[in-house]
Scaffold this active site. Structure first.
Site, PDB file in Angstrom:
ATOM      1  N   ILE A   1       0.868  -1.168   0.000  1.00 12.96           N
ATOM      2  CA  ILE A   1       0.000   0.000   0.000  1.00 12.96           C
ATOM      3  C   ILE A   1       0.912   1.227   0.000  1.00 12.96           C
ATOM      4  O   ILE A   1       2.074   1.159   0.384  1.00 12.96           O
ATOM      5  CB  ILE A   1      -0.976   0.030   1.211  1.00 12.96           C
ATOM      6  CG1 ILE A   1      -0.218  -0.109   2.537  1.00 12.96           C
ATOM      7  CG2 ILE A   1      -2.022  -1.056   1.083  1.00 12.96           C
ATOM      8  CD1 ILE A   1      -1.130  -0.054   3.759  1.00 12.96           C
ATOM      9  N   ASP A   2       0.382   2.343  -0.464  1.00 11.74           N
ATOM     10  CA  ASP A   2       1.193   3.551  -0.619  1.00 11.74           C
ATOM     11  C   ASP A   2       1.703   4.072   0.722  1.00 11.74           C
ATOM     12  O   ASP A   2       1.135   3.779   1.778  1.00 11.74           O
ATOM     13  CB  ASP A   2       0.379   4.656  -1.306  1.00 11.74           C
ATOM     14  CG  ASP A   2      -0.051   4.276  -2.712  1.00 11.74           C
ATOM     15  OD1 ASP A   2       0.656   3.465  -3.335  1.00 11.74           O
ATOM     16  OD2 ASP A   2      -1.094   4.776  -3.173  1.00 11.74           O
ATOM     17  N   LYS A   3       2.739   4.873   0.649  1.00 18.20           N
ATOM     18  CA  LYS A   3       3.348   5.465   1.847  1.00 18.20           C
ATOM     19  C   LYS A   3       2.306   6.123   2.747  1.00 18.20           C
ATOM     20  O   LYS A   3       2.285   5.914   3.966  1.00 18.20           O
ATOM     21  CB  LYS A   3       4.402   6.489   1.428  1.00 18.20           C
ATOM     22  CG  LYS A   3       4.981   7.291   2.585  1.00 18.20           C
ATOM     23  CD  LYS A   3       5.867   8.425   2.080  1.00 18.20           C
ATOM     24  CE  LYS A   3       6.318   9.314   3.233  1.00 18.20           C
ATOM     25  NZ  LYS A   3       7.094  10.481   2.764  1.00 18.20           N
TER      26      LYS A   3
END
Length: 301
Positions: free
Chosen positions: A136-138
């Protein structure tokens, strides 16, 4: 020290990669296929392909290479481990943490933390992404499953590929979504105008996102999203595509948005079949405090 195995085949027409997978149970089929491709598996002293059909009395020799040393260094970073056993770790990633090392993010990542807390991680994704089955994104918070060995990694990856894993997200988006449910079926690929972004494009990979309205506010909507596929930035791209970009999204959202720590997107629910026991596993995590506080402000307005 390298391990060496010798077998004599007694059956007929079984694929060599399947035969070895059944014999060496702690190795994944994809890993075995890589050994075959590298010439580490011979049949009657000759190299073969992974689809070679064994004949009775075939002599199989297998030389298992020494495992690669992982480059990412263990770091004593506090992380919330929801569940752990000998095969799987489920972790609640905080907003602002990168999942694995990359250019510009050589330390402080979830992988660095995992290497400190658990020494056993699968090696399928190489030295800088050990154990990482999906990302998942930062600035997206929430649940991730991590594989502690290659066999578990392969089985969990197959569940994602076969759309059998459950991944549900909570997001706050701009604008009012008037219908209660919907599905976005639009292919995603690189944005031709900006290689750092993704977009809905004709030649993109098939991408499907389902959504359901949870709550409506003055100028925003709180929704639940269910991923059928798992493309990079999929939710962010799809919601922008239907003109309801995520609140706080610095890349796909409008300049005038709610202040936070990036997009208001949380991986709330994660479900999968345990790769060894076959038991159905399901986990949930609460949205971050800044998300809760923002919703309370919107409700008061």
């Amino acid at each position: 020290m390298q391990d060496h195995y010798s077998f004599t085949n007694e059956g007929l027409n079984e694929r060599i990669d399947k035969f070895i997978t059944d014999k060496i149970t702690d190795a994944s089929r994809s890993q075995i296929q890589s050994w075959i491709k590298a010439g580490l598996v011979t049949v009657n002293d000759s190299s073969v392909k992974a689809n070679y059909k064994l004949q009775p009395e075939d002599k199989i020799e297998i030389t298992i290479p020494e495992p690669e040393v992982i480059d990412a260094k263990p770091e004593d970073i506090n992380i919330e481990i929801i569940y752990e056993d000998q095969d799987v770790v489920v972790v609640n990633k905080p907003q602002g943490m990168v999942v694995h090392p990359s250019i510009g993010h050589s330390s402080g990542t979830l992988v660095n933390a995992l290497l400190y807390h658990t020494k056993d991680l699968s090696g399928i994704n190489g030295k800088i992404r050990p154990g990482i089955v999906h990302r998942i994104d930062k600035d997206t918070s929430g649940l991730l499953m991590v594989a502690k060995n290659d066999v578990a990694h392969e089985k969990l990856s197959e569940q994602l590929k076969d759309k059998k894993a459950q991944r549900e997200y909570i997001a706050l988006v701009h604008g009012l979504i008037h219908h209660d449910k919907g599905t976005i079926d639009a292919p995603i690929g690189r944005d031709s105008g900006n290689r750092k972004k993704y977009a809905v494009v004709d030649n993109g990979k098939p991408s499907v996102t389902h959504f359901e309205v949870i709550e409506r506010f003055n100028k925003f909507t709180l929704i639940k999203l269910i991923l059928e596929t798992g493309r990079t930035h999929q939710i962010r791209v799809h919601m922008n595509y239907i003109e309801h970009p995520l609140a706080g999204d610095p890349i796909y959202g409008p300049r005038k948005t709610i202040k936070g720590n990036g997009q208001f997107l949380h991986a709330e629910t994660l479900g999968f079949t345990h790769p060894t026991t076959g038991k159905e596993m399901k986990f949930s995590s609460a949205i971050p405090e800044i998300f809760k506080e923002t919703l309370e402000i919107l409700r008061k307005q």
